[in-house]
Design a protein around this motif. Structure first.
Motif, mmCIF file in Angstrom:
data_model
loop_
_atom_site.group_PDB
_atom_site.id
_atom_site.type_symbol
_atom_site.label_atom_id
_atom_site.label_comp_id
_atom_site.label_asym_id
_atom_site.label_seq_id
_atom_site.Cartn_x
_atom_site.Cartn_y
_atom_site.Cartn_z
ATOM 1 N N LEU A 16 0.820 -1.209 0.000
ATOM 2 C CA LEU A 16 0.000 0.000 0.000
ATOM 3 C C LEU A 16 0.853 1.257 0.000
ATOM 4 O O LEU A 16 0.568 2.222 -0.719
ATOM 5 C CB LEU A 16 -0.924 -0.010 1.225
ATOM 6 N N ASP A 17 1.936 1.251 0.781
ATOM 7 C CA ASP A 17 2.807 2.434 0.854
ATOM 8 C C ASP A 17 3.903 2.437 -0.205
ATOM 9 O O ASP A 17 4.702 3.371 -0.282
ATOM 10 C CB ASP A 17 3.422 2.576 2.246
ATOM 11 N N GLY A 18 3.956 1.381 -1.026
ATOM 12 C CA GLY A 18 4.928 1.321 -2.117
ATOM 13 C C GLY A 18 6.351 1.045 -1.705
ATOM 14 O O GLY A 18 7.254 1.007 -2.545
ATOM 15 N N ARG A 19 6.579 0.802 -0.417
ATOM 16 C CA ARG A 19 7.953 0.674 0.079
ATOM 17 C C ARG A 19 8.544 -0.726 -0.134
ATOM 18 O O ARG A 19 9.753 -0.910 0.006
ATOM 19 C CB ARG A 19 8.012 1.078 1.552
ATOM 20 N N TYR A 20 7.704 -1.705 -0.438
ATOM 21 C CA TYR A 20 8.234 -3.035 -0.770
ATOM 22 C C TYR A 20 7.305 -3.714 -1.762
ATOM 23 O O TYR A 20 6.167 -3.271 -1.974
ATOM 24 C CB TYR A 20 8.417 -3.897 0.481
ATOM 25 N N PHE A 21 7.804 -4.762 -2.403
ATOM 26 C CA PHE A 21 6.944 -5.563 -3.268
ATOM 27 C C PHE A 21 7.242 -7.043 -3.086
ATOM 28 O O PHE A 21 8.343 -7.432 -2.684
ATOM 29 C CB PHE A 21 7.027 -5.131 -4.734
ATOM 30 N N ILE A 22 6.222 -7.841 -3.341
ATOM 31 C CA ILE A 22 6.302 -9.294 -3.224
ATOM 32 C C ILE A 22 6.433 -9.897 -4.613
ATOM 33 O O ILE A 22 5.677 -9.546 -5.527
ATOM 34 C CB ILE A 22 5.048 -9.875 -2.521
ATOM 35 N N VAL A 23 7.389 -10.790 -4.782
ATOM 36 C CA VAL A 23 7.676 -11.425 -6.080
ATOM 37 C C VAL A 23 7.485 -12.935 -5.966
ATOM 38 O O VAL A 23 7.926 -13.547 -4.992
ATOM 39 C CB VAL A 23 9.133 -11.129 -6.511
ATOM 40 N N SER A 24 6.838 -13.526 -6.970
ATOM 41 C CA SER A 24 6.699 -14.982 -7.011
ATOM 42 C C SER A 24 7.797 -15.596 -7.860
ATOM 43 O O SER A 24 8.200 -15.036 -8.881
ATOM 44 C CB SER A 24 5.328 -15.377 -7.574
ATOM 45 N N CYS A 25 8.304 -16.752 -7.419
ATOM 46 C CA CYS A 25 9.332 -17.503 -8.152
ATOM 47 C C CYS A 25 8.707 -18.830 -8.572
ATOM 48 O O CYS A 25 8.584 -19.757 -7.763
ATOM 49 C CB CYS A 25 10.555 -17.744 -7.275
ATOM 50 N N GLU A 26 8.328 -18.899 -9.826
ATOM 51 C CA GLU A 26 7.517 -20.006 -10.328
ATOM 52 C C GLU A 26 8.189 -21.373 -10.218
ATOM 53 O O GLU A 26 7.564 -22.355 -9.794
ATOM 54 C CB GLU A 26 7.144 -19.734 -11.794
ATOM 55 N N PHE A 27 9.442 -21.469 -10.598
ATOM 56 C CA PHE A 27 10.059 -22.789 -10.749
ATOM 57 C C PHE A 27 10.664 -23.361 -9.467
ATOM 58 O O PHE A 27 10.979 -24.547 -9.412
ATOM 59 C CB PHE A 27 11.112 -22.743 -11.856
ATOM 60 N N SER A 28 10.837 -22.530 -8.447
ATOM 61 C CA SER A 28 11.350 -23.053 -7.181
ATOM 62 C C SER A 28 10.331 -22.927 -6.056
ATOM 63 O O SER A 28 10.630 -23.262 -4.914
ATOM 64 C CB SER A 28 12.652 -22.333 -6.785
ATOM 65 N N GLY A 29 9.124 -22.450 -6.383
ATOM 66 C CA GLY A 29 8.067 -22.374 -5.382
ATOM 67 C C GLY A 29 8.392 -21.461 -4.223
ATOM 68 O O GLY A 29 8.125 -21.788 -3.065
ATOM 69 N N GLU A 30 8.940 -20.281 -4.514
ATOM 70 C CA GLU A 30 9.363 -19.361 -3.460
ATOM 71 C C GLU A 30 8.752 -17.976 -3.646
ATOM 72 O O GLU A 30 8.260 -17.629 -4.734
ATOM 73 C CB GLU A 30 10.888 -19.252 -3.450
ATOM 74 N N LEU A 31 8.823 -17.190 -2.581
ATOM 75 C CA LEU A 31 8.415 -15.794 -2.600
ATOM 76 C C LEU A 31 9.564 -14.916 -2.126
ATOM 77 O O LEU A 31 10.328 -15.312 -1.246
ATOM 78 C CB LEU A 31 7.207 -15.566 -1.682
ATOM 79 N N LEU A 32 9.671 -13.726 -2.720
ATOM 80 C CA LEU A 32 10.661 -12.746 -2.311
ATOM 81 C C LEU A 32 9.956 -11.491 -1.816
ATOM 82 O O LEU A 32 8.883 -11.135 -2.306
ATOM 83 C CB LEU A 32 11.565 -12.348 -3.485
#
Length: 393
Positions: free
Chosen positions: A206-222
């Protein structure tokens, strides 16, 4: 003493008293003019409702990140653009252009090798075609529909923009990198190597200070710090073989939803805490996530079973499931400017679906090129674009 002289003397005395009360009578930086009573600042004036990323347009409503996306609320920058649906065909190396009023194909644009997504720029003025294996971005002018000269960009599987408009973020999936670039020239500003495989989709807090990324082939989130351009947290999803796809934030900014093609549902994540998410089943091959114009519902495309699940944010549950009458492979897309039609590509069927968001009925099924993927409905409401097929704020 004459009355007139007495009056002048009294006025002079009052003036001297006023100056003494106001100090030396000179206005200080940020202060009020001499002799003016300072108004008491309201809480909203003392501090913004949301302490956003510096340079980011202010959040309109802290309870609804999609407040700028109301039906037909088009920015002056796009209000005169013709309404079109742009479909990248990964196996045909073309972009099919559809007139959403007639459901007819009006143009086919040759682009680079394996176009994956059509992405609106932060300033809304350009559509970028991500030619993943061609290692280029093809710009399309949404006013004329004409393609410009391709720009060299390595491994552009997907493309996002930081909320302040300062950087483009290329999801270099096979390179295993997040590449921060100039949003206009696409020159590299910073390359961030990642240890997961298949970075592909994202959304911002909401505040734009971070973002969540999906990693399709290793089943992870950043979790990535926007200003520092650094990965600050990483986690493995609690399911063997997980394949996370699209990412969307809830209107109130409290949760992220991550579609998972192998988990057949979407993960519900507390982005701030970044704790282990829970799984909400939606349907086989859950893939794309699209928020309705009233910020109440989200549409989940279940590619593996030819359905769309409808999730109600307020009720926190699935309320309906729409089934394509002749089956199909609903993938990526977007909602029309008026909110009445959900457009989705049929990834394995060389077609595009137009679905009535009130009834779930199929309005049209349109043949396109082979391997249609991240189509963009354009223009759409919003002040600026965060990328993908159209994440607007």
């Amino acid at each position: 003493m004459h009355a007139r002289t007495l009056t002048r003397t009294l006025i002079a005395g009052l003036a001297l008293a006023a100056l003494a009360a106001c100090g030396d009578g000179r206005q200080q930086p940020g202060g009020t003019p001499p002799g003016t009573r300072a108004a008491k600042a309201s809480p909203a004036e003392r501090k913004p409702a949301v302490d956003g990323l510096p340079g980011m347009p202010p959040v309109l409503d802290p309870k609804d990140v999609y407040a700028a996306d109301r039906p037909d609320k088009l920015s002056p920058a796009v209000k005169d653009f013709p309404s079109r649906v742009y479909v990248p065909n990964t196996e045909s190396d073309t972009v099919t252009v559809i007139d959403p009023k007639t459901y007819e194909v009006v143009d086919t644009i040759p682009v680079g090798r394996q176009p994956q997504h059509v992405v609106p720029s932060w300033d809304l003025k350009t559509l970028w075609v991500n030619n993943n294996r061609g290692h280029t971005l093809t710009p399309i002018d949404p006013e004329t529909g004409r393609a410009g000269a391709p720009v060299d960009v390595h491994d552009p599987y997907n493309l996002y923009f930081t909320p302040d408009g300062r950087y483009a973020v290329v999801m270099a999936s096979l390179d295993r990198e997040l590449v921060f670039r100039d949003p206009h020239t696409m020159k590299v500003k910073k390359t961030v190597p990642v240890t997961c495989y298949g970075v592909n989709h994202a959304d911002f807090s909401l505040d734009g200070r971070y973002f969540i990324v999906s990693c399709e082939f290793s089943g992870e989130l950043l979790k990535v710090d926007t200003r520092k351009m650094e990965v600050v947290a990483q986690q493995k999803l609690p399911l063997d073989g997980a394949m996370p796809q699209d990412v969307k934030i809830s209107p109130d900014g409290r949760r992220f939803y991550i579609a998972d093609m192998k988990a057949d549902g979407m993960w519900v994540l507390d982005g701030d805490a970044f704790t282990t998410p829970t799984l909400l089943p939606t349907g086989k091959g859950a893939h794309g996530l699209y928020v309705g114009r009233d910020s109440r519902e989200m549409y989940v495309s279940n590619r593996g079973e030819g359905t769309v699940s409808v999730f109600d944010f307020t009720e926190n549950k699935l309320t309906r499931k729409w089934r394509l009458p002749d089956g199909g492979s609903p993938d990526m897309g977007g909602v029309s400017a008026d909110g009445k039609v959900l457009w989705l590509s049929g990834r394995y069927d060389a077609e595009v679906y137009a679905i009535d968001t009130r009834t779930g009925g199929q309005l049209a099924r349109i043949k396109v090129g082979n391997g249609p993927h991240g189509l963009a409905v354009y223009p759409q409401p919003g002040r600026y674009s965060l990328g993908h097929t159209g994440i607007f704020r």
